[in-house]
Scaffold this motif. Structure first.
Motif, PDB file in Angstrom:
ATOM      1  N   VAL A  66       0.859  -1.180   0.000  1.00  0.00           N
ATOM      2  CA  VAL A  66       0.000   0.000   0.000  1.00  0.00           C
ATOM      3  C   VAL A  66       0.898   1.233   0.000  1.00  0.00           C
ATOM      4  CG1 VAL A  66      -1.901  -1.131   1.210  1.00  0.00           C
ATOM      5  CG2 VAL A  66      -0.133   0.051   2.525  1.00  0.00           C
ATOM      6  N   GLU A 111       0.299   6.760   2.324  1.00  0.00           N
ATOM      7  CA  GLU A 111      -0.948   7.449   2.678  1.00  0.00           C
ATOM      8  C   GLU A 111      -2.035   6.460   3.079  1.00  0.00           C
ATOM      9  OE1 GLU A 111       1.715   9.852   0.509  1.00  0.00           O
ATOM     10  OE2 GLU A 111       0.790   7.953  -0.129  1.00  0.00           O
ATOM     11  N   ASP A 112      -2.006   5.255   2.493  1.00  0.00           N
ATOM     12  CA  ASP A 112      -3.032   4.249   2.790  1.00  0.00           C
ATOM     13  C   ASP A 112      -2.616   3.301   3.908  1.00  0.00           C
ATOM     14  OD1 ASP A 112      -4.682   5.246   0.819  1.00  0.00           O
ATOM     15  OD2 ASP A 112      -3.871   3.920  -0.734  1.00  0.00           O
ATOM     16  N   GLU A 124      -4.966   2.947   7.117  1.00  0.00           N
ATOM     17  CA  GLU A 124      -6.169   2.141   6.882  1.00  0.00           C
ATOM     18  C   GLU A 124      -5.836   0.653   6.861  1.00  0.00           C
ATOM     19  OE1 GLU A 124      -9.676   1.581   3.466  1.00  0.00           O
ATOM     20  OE2 GLU A 124      -8.247   3.242   3.349  1.00  0.00           O
ATOM     21  N   GLU A 125      -4.704   0.285   6.249  1.00  0.00           N
ATOM     22  CA  GLU A 125      -4.322  -1.119   6.191  1.00  0.00           C
ATOM     23  C   GLU A 125      -3.974  -1.649   7.583  1.00  0.00           C
ATOM     24  OE1 GLU A 125      -3.382  -4.967   4.951  1.00  0.00           O
ATOM     25  OE2 GLU A 125      -4.645  -3.380   4.104  1.00  0.00           O
TER      26      GLU A 125
END
Length: 400
Positions: free
Chosen positions: A68, A71-72, A75-76
Motif C-alpha cells: 500500500v 498514505e493508505d 487504513e491497512e
C-alpha cells in the motif's frame, strides 16, 4: 535489572513455523510472538495467545515492494488489527512489522500514529530491539549466527533495562521461504540448556510484551521526538549518551560484519572502530559504526557499518579551507543500503554497486533488514564541520 523479551516473528506463516515457535517457548526461552494475520496458519497460531504475549506482525510489503502507499498505510493497519481481534478475541500486546518496514521513514509516521491511537508498544520505540540473532544475508545462509555460541555472546551484551531479542524459529516443511534451515537451527538453539543456563547466570529476567506497560509505567509522559529527513521520525529517550557496553557491542558487531564482508582488520583497527550515536542515545536506530583508514588533505578512506535498519541522519559536507566540501563515493560491500539524496528518490545499493555524492549535497542513508557494510572513498573529510538538518544531532558521542 536486565529484562529480556524473546519474540518470534512470523507466527501464522505455516503450521510448521507455529510448531517451532511453540516448542521454543515450551522447551526454551521464547516469551512472545508476533502474528501475521493473513498467514495460512494464522487461525492455528493465534491459539498461542493463551500462553504467550502475542502482538501484530503487520505485513505491508512483498518482495521488497510496498503493498500500500504510505498514505493508505493507516487504513491497512486498522484492517489488520481488526483481523487480529477477530481471530484472537483480544487486543495484540505489541506492534511490529514484517521486514521491519515500520523503520522506513515513509511508513514510520503511520506506525507511530497507529500505535499511539491504540496504545500499543511499538518495536524500537518503547523498548530497544536486538536483531543480531539472524542467519541469512546477501542471499547466503549463515547458520553459525543462530547457533548456541552466537546467542551466548549476544546474551552477554544485554544491558540494563528492557531489551527485545528478535528471532524466527520454526520448521521448514511446506514453507516457501529462503529462511528455512536457519529457522530449524534457531529452535535448537533457543531450547539448548546452555542458553537457559547463561540467562540465569547473567541474572536476566525473561518477560513478555504484556509486561512492558507495567515496567515502563502506563502513565509516563511521551518522550520528546526527534526530526529525521523525508518526513521520518524516531523516538528519542531521555539519555544523552551510550554505555560502555553498547559501545563495545557495536565495535564487536562492526568487526564481525567487516570480516564477514572479506575485509581483514588488524588488532589496532578493531580497537579504533568509532561508534557514533549522534547524541540521540538510540544507537540501533540512529547511528553509525566507522573505521577510518586514512584521512589527509587530499583523500579519505573509511568503512561504514550499520545495524539492521540503522539510519545515518540527513547532513551535508560544507565548503572548508578553500575546498567545495567533501565529495564521496559509497560502495556497498555487504547487505543493502539506501541513499536518499537531495532532490531524488532513494538509491538502493547492493554489494558491488556504488554512488557518488557531490560536495554540499544533503543526503542520508539507511541499512536494510540485514544491516550493511559500505566502503567510503572521498576527498578530505572534516566530520566536525558536517551540517545536520536535525538541530538535536551532535557529531560527538558521550560514553559512560
Amino acid at each position: 535489572m536486565k529484562q529480556l523479551i524473546v519474540n518470534a516473528d512470523d507466527l501464522g506463516l505455516s503450521e510448521a513455523v507455529n510448531r517451532g515457535i511453540r516448542e521454543a517457548h515450551e522447551r526454551g526461552i521464547l516469551t512472545s510472538a508476533s502474528l501475521m494475520v493473513e498467514g495460512p496458519a494464522a487461525e492455528e497460531g493465534v491459539e498461542l495467545a493463551g500462553v504467550l504475549s502475542v502482538g501484530l506482525h503487520a505485513v505491508l510489503d512483498r518482495r521488497g515492494e510496498f503493498l500500500v502507499s504510505p498514505e493508505d498505510a493507516p487504513e491497512e493497519l486498522e484492517r489488520q488489527l481488526a483481523r487480529f481481534e477477530g481471530l484472537a478475541g483480544r487486543r495484540p500486546t505489541h506492534l511490529d512489522s514484517h521486514h521491519h518496514v515500520h523503520r522506513d521513514p515513509r511508513l514510520l509516521p503511520a506506525f507511530e500514529g497507529f500505535a499511539a491511537r491504540h496504545e500499543l508498544p511499538l518495536r524500537d520505540r518503547d523498548v530497544r530491539h536486538c536483531g543480531l540473532f539472524y542467519g541469512r544475508w546477501d542471499d547466503r545462509s549463515h547458520p553459525e549466527r543462530v547457533g548456541v555460541e552466537s546467542l551466548l555472546e549476544i546474551l552477554g551484551g544485554i544491558e540494563e533495562g528492557v531489551t527485545e531479542l528478535g528471532c524466527h524459529p520454526g520448521y521448514a516443511e511446506g514453507l516457501d521461504s529462503s529462511y528455512t534451515v536457519e529457522r530449524e537451527r534457531e529452535v535448537r538453539t533457543l531450547t539448548d540448556a546452555r542458553v537457559r543456563g547463561r540467562v540465569e547466570e547473567l541474572g536476566i529476567e525473561l518477560i513478555g510484551w504484556d509486561g512492558v506497560g507495567a515496567i515502563l509505567g502506563e502513565d509516563r509522559p511521551p518522550a520528546p521526538r526527534v526530526r529525521l529527513p523525508a518526513g521520518g521520525r524516531r523516538w528519542k529517550g531521555s539519555r544523552t549518551m551510550i554505555t560502555r557496553a553498547e559501545q563495545q557491542e557495536a565495535q564487536a558487531y562492526a568487526a564481525r560484519e567487516l570480516e564477514a564482508a572479506g575485509i581483514v582488520l588488524t588488532d589496532e583497527e578493531r580497537s579504533s572502530i568509532e561508534v557514533a550515536d549522534f547524541g540521540l542515545s538510540r544507537l540501533r536506530e540512529v547511528g553509525l559504526q566507522l573505521l577510518v583508514y586514512v584521512n589527509t588533505d587530499r583523500c579519505c578512506a573509511k568503512e561504514l557499518v550499520l545495524y539492521p535498519g540503522q539510519t545515518c541522519p540527513e547532513h551535508r559536507h560544507p565548503p572548508f579551507e578553500g575546498t567545495p566540501g567533501k565529495e564521496e563515493t559509497f560502495r556497498c560491500r555487504r547487505g543493502l543500503v539506501t541513499l536518499y539524496v537531495e532532490g531524488g528518490e532513494g538509491i538502493e545499493l547492493r554489494p558491488g554497486e556504488q554512488h557518488t555524492i557531490p560536495p554540499g549535497t544533503l543526503h542520508w542513508f539507511q541499512a536494510g533488514s540485514e544491516g550493511a557494510v559500505v566502503s567510503e572513498f572521498s576527498t578530505a573529510s572534516r566530520d566536525d564541520l558536517d551540517e545536520f538538518t536535525d538541530p538535536d544531532v551532535l557529531r560527538s558521542t558521550v560514553v559512560r
